[in-house]
Design a protein around this motif. Structure first.
Motif, PDB file in Angstrom:
ATOM      1  N   PRO A 182      37.764  34.500  51.931  1.00 62.90           N
ATOM      2  CA  PRO A 182      37.285  35.870  51.764  1.00 62.90           C
ATOM      3  C   PRO A 182      38.242  36.778  50.994  1.00 62.90           C
ATOM      4  CG  PRO A 182      36.925  35.147  54.014  1.00 62.90           C
ATOM      5  CD  PRO A 182      37.726  34.074  53.325  1.00 62.90           C
ATOM      6  N   GLU A 183      39.550  36.564  51.128  1.00 62.33           N
ATOM      7  CA  GLU A 183      40.529  37.435  50.480  1.00 62.33           C
ATOM      8  C   GLU A 183      41.086  36.856  49.173  1.00 62.33           C
ATOM      9  OE1 GLU A 183      40.987  40.463  51.401  1.00 62.33           O
ATOM     10  OE2 GLU A 183      39.793  40.223  53.206  1.00 62.33           O
ATOM     11  N   ALA A 184      40.691  35.635  48.826  1.00 59.07           N
ATOM     12  CA  ALA A 184      41.202  35.013  47.596  1.00 59.07           C
ATOM     13  C   ALA A 184      40.667  35.767  46.385  1.00 59.07           C
ATOM     14  CB  ALA A 184      40.785  33.554  47.528  1.00 59.07           C
ATOM     15  N   ARG A 185      41.526  35.977  45.404  1.00 61.33           N
ATOM     16  CA  ARG A 185      41.100  36.664  44.181  1.00 61.33           C
ATOM     17  C   ARG A 185      40.062  35.819  43.453  1.00 61.33           C
ATOM     18  NH1 ARG A 185      44.033  40.724  41.933  1.00 61.33           N
ATOM     19  NH2 ARG A 185      43.559  39.901  39.881  1.00 61.33           N
ATOM     20  N   LEU A 186      39.028  36.465  42.975  1.00 65.44           N
ATOM     21  CA  LEU A 186      37.994  35.761  42.216  1.00 65.44           C
ATOM     22  C   LEU A 186      38.401  35.594  40.762  1.00 65.44           C
ATOM     23  CD1 LEU A 186      34.741  37.474  43.550  1.00 65.44           C
ATOM     24  CD2 LEU A 186      35.729  35.296  44.249  1.00 65.44           C
TER      25      LEU A 186
ATOM     26  N   PHE B 198      20.085  45.349  42.472  1.00 65.73           N
ATOM     27  CA  PHE B 198      20.805  46.480  41.893  1.00 65.73           C
ATOM     28  C   PHE B 198      21.672  45.988  40.753  1.00 65.73           C
ATOM     29  CE2 PHE B 198      23.839  44.876  44.919  1.00 65.73           C
ATOM     30  CZ  PHE B 198      25.069  45.076  44.330  1.00 65.73           C
ATOM     31  N   GLN B 199      21.984  46.899  39.842  1.00 66.65           N
ATOM     32  CA  GLN B 199      22.722  46.555  38.629  1.00 66.65           C
ATOM     33  C   GLN B 199      24.232  46.690  38.836  1.00 66.65           C
ATOM     34  OE1 GLN B 199      20.679  45.570  36.260  1.00 66.65           O
ATOM     35  NE2 GLN B 199      22.273  45.021  34.829  1.00 66.65           N
ATOM     36  N   LEU B 200      24.970  45.684  38.447  1.00 67.87           N
ATOM     37  CA  LEU B 200      26.429  45.770  38.364  1.00 67.87           C
ATOM     38  C   LEU B 200      26.746  45.989  36.892  1.00 67.87           C
ATOM     39  CD1 LEU B 200      27.416  42.856  40.726  1.00 67.87           C
ATOM     40  CD2 LEU B 200      28.131  45.227  40.982  1.00 67.87           C
ATOM     41  N   ARG B 201      27.230  47.152  36.570  1.00 68.12           N
ATOM     42  CA  ARG B 201      27.447  47.522  35.171  1.00 68.12           C
ATOM     43  C   ARG B 201      28.831  47.083  34.691  1.00 68.12           C
ATOM     44  NH1 ARG B 201      24.220  51.295  32.828  1.00 68.12           N
ATOM     45  NH2 ARG B 201      26.033  52.063  31.705  1.00 68.12           N
ATOM     46  N   THR B 202      28.894  46.630  33.444  1.00 68.02           N
ATOM     47  CA  THR B 202      30.169  46.180  32.882  1.00 68.02           C
ATOM     48  C   THR B 202      31.135  47.330  32.653  1.00 68.02           C
ATOM     49  OG1 THR B 202      29.264  46.285  30.646  1.00 68.02           O
ATOM     50  CG2 THR B 202      29.185  44.154  31.764  1.00 68.02           C
TER      51      THR B 202
ATOM     52  N   ALA C  98      34.128  51.475  36.385  1.00 70.97           N
ATOM     53  CA  ALA C  98      35.581  51.495  36.576  1.00 70.97           C
ATOM     54  C   ALA C  98      36.002  50.795  37.866  1.00 70.97           C
ATOM     55  CB  ALA C  98      36.086  52.930  36.584  1.00 70.97           C
ATOM     56  N   ASP C  99      35.074  50.622  38.793  1.00 66.89           N
ATOM     57  CA  ASP C  99      35.380  49.973  40.076  1.00 66.89           C
ATOM     58  C   ASP C  99      35.258  48.450  40.029  1.00 66.89           C
ATOM     59  OD1 ASP C  99      35.982  52.288  41.441  1.00 66.89           O
ATOM     60  OD2 ASP C  99      33.944  52.576  42.192  1.00 66.89           O
ATOM     61  N   ASN C 100      34.912  47.877  38.878  1.00 68.69           N
ATOM     62  CA  ASN C 100      34.703  46.425  38.814  1.00 68.69           C
ATOM     63  C   ASN C 100      35.919  45.625  39.246  1.00 68.69           C
ATOM     64  OD1 ASN C 100      32.019  46.476  38.138  1.00 68.69           O
ATOM     65  ND2 ASN C 100      32.372  46.180  35.947  1.00 68.69           N
ATOM     66  N   VAL C 101      37.109  46.102  38.922  1.00 69.61           N
ATOM     67  CA  VAL C 101      38.318  45.376  39.330  1.00 69.61           C
ATOM     68  C   VAL C 101      38.364  45.279  40.857  1.00 69.61           C
ATOM     69  CG1 VAL C 101      40.841  45.440  39.379  1.00 69.61           C
ATOM     70  CG2 VAL C 101      39.622  45.943  37.259  1.00 69.61           C
ATOM     71  N   ARG C 102      38.035  46.384  41.521  1.00 65.99           N
ATOM     72  CA  ARG C 102      38.008  46.375  42.986  1.00 65.99           C
ATOM     73  C   ARG C 102      36.827  45.551  43.507  1.00 65.99           C
ATOM     74  NH1 ARG C 102      34.874  48.592  46.344  1.00 65.99           N
ATOM     75  NH2 ARG C 102      33.999  50.061  44.847  1.00 65.99           N
TER      76      ARG C 102
ATOM     77  N   ARG D 174      35.290  39.051  49.802  1.00 66.80           N
ATOM     78  CA  ARG D 174      35.072  40.123  50.787  1.00 66.80           C
ATOM     79  C   ARG D 174      34.725  41.440  50.091  1.00 66.80           C
ATOM     80  NH1 ARG D 174      38.858  39.834  55.177  1.00 66.80           N
ATOM     81  NH2 ARG D 174      37.152  38.695  56.104  1.00 66.80           N
ATOM     82  N   SER D 175      35.459  41.823  49.046  1.00 65.63           N
ATOM     83  CA  SER D 175      35.179  43.104  48.377  1.00 65.63           C
ATOM     84  C   SER D 175      33.810  43.078  47.692  1.00 65.63           C
ATOM     85  CB  SER D 175      36.285  43.470  47.394  1.00 65.63           C
ATOM     86  OG  SER D 175      36.400  42.502  46.373  1.00 65.63           O
ATOM     87  N   LEU D 176      33.435  41.951  47.108  1.00 63.65           N
ATOM     88  CA  LEU D 176      32.121  41.830  46.485  1.00 63.65           C
ATOM     89  C   LEU D 176      31.027  41.929  47.538  1.00 63.65           C
ATOM     90  CD1 LEU D 176      30.336  41.367  44.018  1.00 63.65           C
ATOM     91  CD2 LEU D 176      30.719  38.900  44.300  1.00 63.65           C
ATOM     92  N   THR D 177      31.212  41.259  48.670  1.00 66.81           N
ATOM     93  CA  THR D 177      30.237  41.304  49.764  1.00 66.81           C
ATOM     94  C   THR D 177      30.081  42.730  50.290  1.00 66.81           C
ATOM     95  OG1 THR D 177      30.751  39.022  50.384  1.00 66.81           O
ATOM     96  CG2 THR D 177      29.646  40.380  52.035  1.00 66.81           C
TER      97      THR D 177
END
Length: 89
Positions: A31-35, A60-64, A67-71, A77-80
């Motif tokens: 869950p905490e491993a970097r993607l 829902f759309q994930l836009r390129t 600015a929060d894409n890095v997070r 876990r963060s994506l979930t």
């Protein structure tokens, strides 16, 4: 930060494995491993594939240009957590 829903986290892990045709079991994704980069080693094309799969599955759309894409794409876990907050289906 809220605790991620375990069922949703498992579903997102399966989605990542399926979208990228990875040769690992979804439960092997920590869950905490970097993607991105270090960790799972996904590149920008992989992240785009995952974003497209998430958009189709959760409505829902994930836009390129977000600015929060890095997070958002920091870890499973963060994506979930982002999906849980934003999904429409």
């Amino acid at each position: 930060m809220s605790e991620a829903n375990p069922e949703l986290q498992s579903e997102v892990a399966r989605l990542i494995v399926d979208a990228l045709n990875l040769d690992i079991k979804p439960e092997a994704i920590q869950p905490e491993a970097r993607l991105y980069g270090e960790g799972m080693g996904l590149d920008s094309i992989d992240i785009l594939e995952v974003a497209l799969a998430v958009s189709k599955r959760f409505g829902f759309q994930l836009r390129t240009d977000n600015a929060d894409n890095v997070r958002i794409f920091n870890s499973l876990r963060s994506l979930t957590e982002h999906i849980a907050a934003a999904r429409t289906k």
